[in-house]
Motif scaffolding. Structure first.
Motif, PDB file in Angstrom:
ATOM      1  N   GLN A  54     119.758  25.890  19.465  1.00  0.00           N
ATOM      2  CA  GLN A  54     118.923  27.093  19.560  1.00  0.00           C
ATOM      3  C   GLN A  54     118.333  27.412  18.187  1.00  0.00           C
ATOM      4  O   GLN A  54     119.016  27.325  17.178  1.00  0.00           O
ATOM      5  N   ILE A  55     117.036  27.778  18.150  1.00  0.00           N
ATOM      6  CA  ILE A  55     116.355  28.107  16.902  1.00  0.00           C
ATOM      7  C   ILE A  55     116.147  29.617  16.831  1.00  0.00           C
ATOM      8  O   ILE A  55     115.697  30.230  17.802  1.00  0.00           O
ATOM      9  N   PHE A  56     116.477  30.218  15.682  1.00  0.00           N
ATOM     10  CA  PHE A  56     116.285  31.639  15.445  1.00  0.00           C
ATOM     11  C   PHE A  56     115.402  31.827  14.216  1.00  0.00           C
ATOM     12  O   PHE A  56     115.539  31.097  13.237  1.00  0.00           O
ATOM     13  N   MET A  57     114.508  32.799  14.272  1.00  0.00           N
ATOM     14  CA  MET A  57     113.716  33.180  13.096  1.00  0.00           C
ATOM     15  C   MET A  57     114.043  34.635  12.808  1.00  0.00           C
ATOM     16  O   MET A  57     113.720  35.523  13.608  1.00  0.00           O
ATOM     17  N   ASP A  58     114.673  34.887  11.684  1.00  0.00           N
ATOM     18  CA  ASP A  58     115.122  36.234  11.308  1.00  0.00           C
ATOM     19  C   ASP A  58     115.929  36.882  12.436  1.00  0.00           C
ATOM     20  O   ASP A  58     115.666  38.013  12.833  1.00  0.00           O
ATOM     21  N   ALA A  59     116.884  36.166  12.988  1.00  0.00           N
ATOM     22  CA  ALA A  59     117.835  36.624  14.002  1.00  0.00           C
ATOM     23  C   ALA A  59     117.223  36.802  15.383  1.00  0.00           C
ATOM     24  O   ALA A  59     117.863  37.344  16.269  1.00  0.00           O
ATOM     25  N   PHE A  60     115.988  36.349  15.607  1.00  0.00           N
ATOM     26  CA  PHE A  60     115.363  36.418  16.924  1.00  0.00           C
ATOM     27  C   PHE A  60     115.201  35.002  17.475  1.00  0.00           C
ATOM     28  O   PHE A  60     114.627  34.146  16.807  1.00  0.00           O
ATOM     29  N   PRO A  61     115.651  34.740  18.707  1.00  0.00           N
ATOM     30  CA  PRO A  61     115.510  33.391  19.274  1.00  0.00           C
ATOM     31  C   PRO A  61     114.034  33.051  19.510  1.00  0.00           C
ATOM     32  O   PRO A  61     113.277  33.880  20.010  1.00  0.00           O
ATOM     33  N   SER A 106     119.214  29.203  -5.372  1.00  0.00           N
ATOM     34  CA  SER A 106     118.889  30.242  -4.415  1.00  0.00           C
ATOM     35  C   SER A 106     117.382  30.456  -4.324  1.00  0.00           C
ATOM     36  O   SER A 106     116.701  30.565  -5.330  1.00  0.00           O
ATOM     37  N   LEU A 107     116.859  30.530  -3.081  1.00  0.00           N
ATOM     38  CA  LEU A 107     115.447  30.812  -2.840  1.00  0.00           C
ATOM     39  C   LEU A 107     115.246  32.210  -2.268  1.00  0.00           C
ATOM     40  O   LEU A 107     114.134  32.569  -1.911  1.00  0.00           O
ATOM     41  N   VAL A 108     116.315  32.998  -2.122  1.00  0.00           N
ATOM     42  CA  VAL A 108     116.212  34.285  -1.464  1.00  0.00           C
ATOM     43  C   VAL A 108     115.361  35.232  -2.303  1.00  0.00           C
ATOM     44  O   VAL A 108     115.629  35.465  -3.476  1.00  0.00           O
ATOM     45  N   GLN A 109     114.305  35.755  -1.682  1.00  0.00           N
ATOM     46  CA  GLN A 109     113.406  36.725  -2.271  1.00  0.00           C
ATOM     47  C   GLN A 109     113.206  37.825  -1.241  1.00  0.00           C
ATOM     48  O   GLN A 109     113.606  37.686  -0.099  1.00  0.00           O
ATOM     49  N   PRO A 110     112.552  38.943  -1.606  1.00  0.00           N
ATOM     50  CA  PRO A 110     112.432  40.056  -0.661  1.00  0.00           C
ATOM     51  C   PRO A 110     111.778  39.700   0.668  1.00  0.00           C
ATOM     52  O   PRO A 110     112.167  40.204   1.698  1.00  0.00           O
ATOM     53  N   LYS A 111     110.787  38.826   0.706  1.00  0.00           N
ATOM     54  CA  LYS A 111     110.078  38.491   1.942  1.00  0.00           C
ATOM     55  C   LYS A 111     110.449  37.098   2.441  1.00  0.00           C
ATOM     56  O   LYS A 111     109.623  36.397   3.000  1.00  0.00           O
ATOM     57  N   THR A 112     111.663  36.691   2.239  1.00  0.00           N
ATOM     58  CA  THR A 112     112.116  35.368   2.662  1.00  0.00           C
ATOM     59  C   THR A 112     112.282  35.327   4.177  1.00  0.00           C
ATOM     60  O   THR A 112     112.794  36.258   4.779  1.00  0.00           O
ATOM     61  N   ILE A 113     111.846  34.219   4.787  1.00  0.00           N
ATOM     62  CA  ILE A 113     112.014  34.008   6.221  1.00  0.00           C
ATOM     63  C   ILE A 113     113.264  33.159   6.421  1.00  0.00           C
ATOM     64  O   ILE A 113     113.401  32.099   5.814  1.00  0.00           O
ATOM     65  N   ALA A 114     114.168  33.629   7.261  1.00  0.00           N
ATOM     66  CA  ALA A 114     115.399  32.887   7.556  1.00  0.00           C
ATOM     67  C   ALA A 114     115.258  32.208   8.911  1.00  0.00           C
ATOM     68  O   ALA A 114     115.049  32.861   9.919  1.00  0.00           O
ATOM     69  N   ILE A 115     115.348  30.882   8.913  1.00  0.00           N
ATOM     70  CA  ILE A 115     115.316  30.104  10.152  1.00  0.00           C
ATOM     71  C   ILE A 115     116.700  29.498  10.337  1.00  0.00           C
ATOM     72  O   ILE A 115     117.236  28.879   9.418  1.00  0.00           O
ATOM     73  N   THR A 116     117.264  29.675  11.526  1.00  0.00           N
ATOM     74  CA  THR A 116     118.620  29.202  11.798  1.00  0.00           C
ATOM     75  C   THR A 116     118.603  28.270  12.997  1.00  0.00           C
ATOM     76  O   THR A 116     117.956  28.554  14.002  1.00  0.00           O
TER      77      THR A 116
END
Length: 136
Positions: A68-75, A52-62
């Motif tokens: 479609q690319i999302f960064m922290d749930a924003f397209p 796991s790499l999840v830390q408080p300021k982790t950026i999630a890219i989906t």
């Protein structure tokens, strides 16, 4: 014999409203803490060993299955992603990033995001996978 006139002063403090407020704040804190890095729901591929790499300021890219690319749930587009990652790196050079790609996602999009992270010299990049036999 003394005669009391008017009302008698309260001898104790009623703490019930304060406890109600404390319970409401506790529930709100629990709900907000569990919604830290969620991102967009995708069907994750399965892996047996993952760190796991999840830390408080982790950026999630989906990357979704339609590319479609999302960064922290924003397209975002790839260019917007690059500028946002540059600003995130400027504030924290060691910012961790988790990349969630749908198992049916376009391989080229996932590769483009990974290549962008490499170009920006972002080294803490992890791929999110689901547990085998469990829900993603």
């Amino acid at each position: 014999m003394q005669v009391q006139r008017g009302r008698k002063a309260y001898d104790d403090i009623n703490i019930t409203p304060m406890l109600d407020l404390a319970y409401v704040l506790l529930v709100i804190f629990i709900l907000m803490a569990t919604a830290s890095v969620q991102g967009i729901k995708v069907d994750l591929p399965k892996a047996t060993a993952a760190q796991s790499l999840v830390q408080p300021k982790t950026i999630a890219i989906t990357v979704t299955n339609d590319g479609q690319i999302f960064m922290d749930a924003f397209p975002v587009t790839l260019a917007e992603l690059e500028s946002r990652l540059r600003s995130a790196k400027a504030s924290n050079p060691d910012v961790p990033i988790v990349l969630k790609g749908d198992q049916a996602a376009q391989y080229g999009k996932v590769t483009a995001v990974l290549d962008l992270c490499r170009q920006l010299d972002l080294n803490k990049v992890g791929l999110v996978t689901g547990k085998p036999g469990g829900a993603g």
